[in-house]
Design a protein around this motif. Structure first.
Motif, PDB file in Angstrom:
ATOM      1  N   PHE A   5      33.530  42.211  34.260  1.00 18.61           N
ATOM      2  CA  PHE A   5      34.661  40.939  34.449  1.00 18.61           C
ATOM      3  C   PHE A   5      34.342  40.234  33.239  1.00 18.61           C
ATOM      4  O   PHE A   5      33.213  40.054  32.606  1.00 18.61           O
ATOM      5  CB  PHE A   5      34.057  40.025  35.684  1.00 18.61           C
ATOM      6  CG  PHE A   5      34.449  38.674  35.692  1.00 18.61           C
ATOM      7  CD1 PHE A   5      35.898  38.756  36.156  1.00 18.61           C
ATOM      8  CD2 PHE A   5      33.512  37.647  36.102  1.00 18.61           C
ATOM      9  CE1 PHE A   5      36.319  37.455  36.308  1.00 18.61           C
ATOM     10  CE2 PHE A   5      34.352  36.571  36.097  1.00 18.61           C
ATOM     11  CZ  PHE A   5      35.661  36.115  36.356  1.00 18.61           C
ATOM     12  N   PRO A   7      35.453  36.807  31.703  1.00 20.65           N
ATOM     13  CA  PRO A   7      36.059  35.578  31.699  1.00 20.65           C
ATOM     14  C   PRO A   7      36.305  34.875  30.204  1.00 20.65           C
ATOM     15  O   PRO A   7      35.409  35.350  29.427  1.00 20.65           O
ATOM     16  CB  PRO A   7      35.406  34.743  32.646  1.00 20.65           C
ATOM     17  CG  PRO A   7      34.059  35.449  32.490  1.00 20.65           C
ATOM     18  CD  PRO A   7      34.135  36.711  32.577  1.00 20.65           C
ATOM     19  N   LEU A  13      35.964  28.387  36.224  1.00 15.13           N
ATOM     20  CA  LEU A  13      36.300  29.292  37.390  1.00 15.13           C
ATOM     21  C   LEU A  13      36.856  28.756  38.448  1.00 15.13           C
ATOM     22  O   LEU A  13      36.474  27.841  38.959  1.00 15.13           O
ATOM     23  CB  LEU A  13      34.976  30.356  37.648  1.00 15.13           C
ATOM     24  CG  LEU A  13      34.416  30.940  36.418  1.00 15.13           C
ATOM     25  CD1 LEU A  13      33.724  32.474  37.040  1.00 15.13           C
ATOM     26  CD2 LEU A  13      35.555  31.967  35.255  1.00 15.13           C
ATOM     27  N   HIS A  17      39.443  33.876  39.763  1.00 10.07           N
ATOM     28  CA  HIS A  17      38.337  34.582  39.079  1.00 10.07           C
ATOM     29  C   HIS A  17      37.748  35.084  40.163  1.00 10.07           C
ATOM     30  O   HIS A  17      36.888  36.340  39.845  1.00 10.07           O
ATOM     31  CB  HIS A  17      37.932  33.637  38.324  1.00 10.07           C
ATOM     32  CG  HIS A  17      38.528  32.914  37.092  1.00 10.07           C
ATOM     33  ND1 HIS A  17      39.103  31.722  37.127  1.00 10.07           N
ATOM     34  CD2 HIS A  17      38.940  33.566  35.812  1.00 10.07           C
ATOM     35  CE1 HIS A  17      39.538  31.346  36.020  1.00 10.07           C
ATOM     36  NE2 HIS A  17      39.679  32.603  35.223  1.00 10.07           N
ATOM     37  N   ILE A  55      29.877  29.262  34.325  1.00 10.07           N
ATOM     38  CA  ILE A  55      30.535  30.502  34.980  1.00 10.07           C
ATOM     39  C   ILE A  55      29.377  31.406  35.559  1.00 10.07           C
ATOM     40  O   ILE A  55      29.642  31.972  36.680  1.00 10.07           O
ATOM     41  CB  ILE A  55      30.981  31.325  33.717  1.00 10.07           C
ATOM     42  CG1 ILE A  55      32.363  30.478  33.292  1.00 10.07           C
ATOM     43  CG2 ILE A  55      31.315  32.717  33.940  1.00 10.07           C
ATOM     44  CD1 ILE A  55      33.126  31.080  32.028  1.00 10.07           C
ATOM     45  N   ARG A 203      41.433  44.301  36.372  1.00 10.11           N
ATOM     46  CA  ARG A 203      41.734  42.949  36.303  1.00 10.11           C
ATOM     47  C   ARG A 203      43.221  42.719  36.959  1.00 10.11           C
ATOM     48  O   ARG A 203      43.574  43.669  37.671  1.00 10.11           O
ATOM     49  CB  ARG A 203      42.034  42.909  34.520  1.00 10.11           C
ATOM     50  CG  ARG A 203      42.959  43.890  34.021  1.00 10.11           C
ATOM     51  CD  ARG A 203      42.987  43.633  32.372  1.00 10.11           C
ATOM     52  NE  ARG A 203      43.853  44.585  31.798  1.00 10.11           N
ATOM     53  CZ  ARG A 203      43.567  45.044  30.533  1.00 10.11           C
ATOM     54  NH1 ARG A 203      42.752  44.625  29.865  1.00 10.11           N
ATOM     55  NH2 ARG A 203      44.503  45.897  30.065  1.00 10.11           N
ATOM     56  N   LYS A 244      43.749  27.256  35.225  1.00  6.23           N
ATOM     57  CA  LYS A 244      42.606  26.792  35.142  1.00  6.23           C
ATOM     58  C   LYS A 244      42.536  25.193  35.359  1.00  6.23           C
ATOM     59  O   LYS A 244      41.386  24.622  35.816  1.00  6.23           O
ATOM     60  CB  LYS A 244      41.919  27.271  33.635  1.00  6.23           C
ATOM     61  CG  LYS A 244      41.418  28.653  33.618  1.00  6.23           C
ATOM     62  CD  LYS A 244      40.194  28.805  32.596  1.00  6.23           C
ATOM     63  CE  LYS A 244      39.960  30.222  32.970  1.00  6.23           C
ATOM     64  NZ  LYS A 244      39.722  31.066  31.776  1.00  6.23           N
TER      65      LYS A 244
END
Ligand code: GLU
Length: 287
Positions: A5, A7, A13, A17, A55, A203, A244
Motif C-alpha cells: 500500500f 499512500p 486517508l 484508501h 496514516i 491499486r 482527499k
C-alpha cells in the motif's frame, strides 16, 4: 509473494484508501505473502510529514498490519538519480523547459493525466539545451518513441482484465524528473516496486493506464514485471472518485465518531458501502 500500500502523505486517508489497503493486504494474506507499506513523500510541494503518523494510526485502527519496515521514498533519491543518469547516458530522456501554459498554447490534446506533451523540447539542439539548462528550471521527459525502439512491443498482465498490450504512447513523453521534485510518480513507483520486490501490484483503477508507462520503464531499467490488480474505486455523493479534500469520508473523522475500524473494513470487504458512498466509474478504467 508481496503486495504494498503506497499512500502519498498529502491529505488524510479516506474510505477509498481503506478499500485499497484492504485489497492489497487481503491478497497478501490469501497467498501467504507479505504486505508492505511505502510512504510516497517526494512531492516537496504537497507532501506533509505530519500526516505520516496519522496514516499509520488509521491503518492500525482498521486492523491492517503491515510487514517489515515502512519505506519512505524520500530515502530513495540516490536510486532515482542513478536511474535518470543511466537513461540520460542512453539518450532516452531530454530536458523540458515548457510551462503548463506553453504546453496548452502548443495545441496539446488531453490524455490520461492531463495534456499529452506535444514534444516541443525534444527538437532542441544540444547547444540550445546546454544554454537553457544553465539558466532555466527544467523537467526531464522520456522520449517514448525512442524508448520503444529499444524495447519493442511489451505486454503486462492484470489479474482481472487479462493480458494488456502496453500503450505508453497514450501519455506522450512523460515527465520522469520534475522541476520541483527529484523524480516523478512514474519513475519512483516503478523503481520502488522492484526494490521492495513487489510481485503483485494492487491499486485503484485510476492507475490502470499508468501501468503502460510503468511497463515501459521496467523494460528500459531491466526490472522484474509484477502482476497487477486494479480494483474498483469508491465515489462520494456526487458520483465522483473520493478526493482527499472530502472530509466526510476521512477515516480520522469516522474514528472520532466511535466507528469500529475492523467492522468498517469487514463491510468494505463484503462490498457494503456506508450511505453516501458508491462505486465510481472512472473516466479511464478498463480499455
Ligand atoms: N501514491 C499513490 C497514491 O496515493 C499510489 C501509487 C500506486 O499505488 O501505484 O495515489
Amino acid at each position: 509473494m508481496r503486495t504494498r500500500f503506497a499512500p502519498s502523505p498529502n491529505g488524510a486517508l479516506h474510505l477509498g484508501h481503506a478499500y485499497a489497503a484492504m485489497q492489497a493486504h487481503d491478497l497478501a494474506r490469501q497467498l501467504d505473502g507479505a504486505f508492505l507499506l511505502r510512504i510516497e513523500d517526494i512531492d516537496g510541494v504537497r507532501s506533509r510529514p505530519e500526516l505520516v503518523e496519522a496514516i499509520l494510526a488509521d491503518l492500525r485502527w482498521l486492523g491492517l498490519e503491515w510487514d517489515g519496515e515502512v519505506l519512505f521514498q524520500s530515502s530513495r533519491l540516490a536510486a532515482y538519480d542513478a536511474a535518470l543518469a543511466g537513461l540520460k547516458a542512453r539518450g532516452l530522456i531530454y530536458p523540458c523547459f515548457c510551462t503548463r501554459s506553453q504546453i496548452a498554447a502548443a495545441g496539446a490534446q488531453p490524455g490520461p493525466e492531463g495534456l499529452v506533451y506535444p514534444g516541443t523540447c525534444r527538437a532542441l539542439s544540444d547547444g540550445e539545451r546546454a544554454d537553457r539548462m544553465a539558466n532555466e528550471p527544467h523537467a526531464w521527459r522520456l522520449d517514448v518513441a525512442q524508448a520503444q525502439t529499444h524495447t519493442g512491443a511489451l505486454v503486462w498482465h492484470d489479474m482481472a482484465a487479462g493480458e494488456q498490450a502496453a500503450k505508453p504512447e497514450l501519455f506522450g513523453d512523460v515527465v520522469l524528473a520534475r522541476k520541483d521534485a527529484p523524480a516523478s510518480y512514474h519513475l519512483a513507483v516503478t523503481l520502488d516496486d522492484a526494490h521492495q520486490q513487489i510481485s503483485h501490484v494492487v491499486r485503484g483503477r485510476d492507475l490502470f493506464l499508468a501501468t503502460h508507462i510503468h511497463r515501459l520503464l521496467q523494460a528500459l531499467l531491466g526490472l522484474p514485471v509484477p502482476l497487477y490488480r486494479h480494483h474498483r474505486l469508491l465515489a462520494g455523493a456526487d458520483g465522483r472518485k473520493l478526493a482527499k479534500s472530502e472530509g466526510a469520508a476521512a477515516l480520522a473523522g469516522l474514528r472520532a465518531q466511535g466507528v469500529d475500524g475492523p467492522s468498517l473494513l469487514e463491510n468494505l470487504r463484503k462490498g457494503l458501502l456506508p450511505s453516501g458512498i458508491s462505486w465510481a466509474e472512472p473516466s479511464y478504467s478498463m480499455p
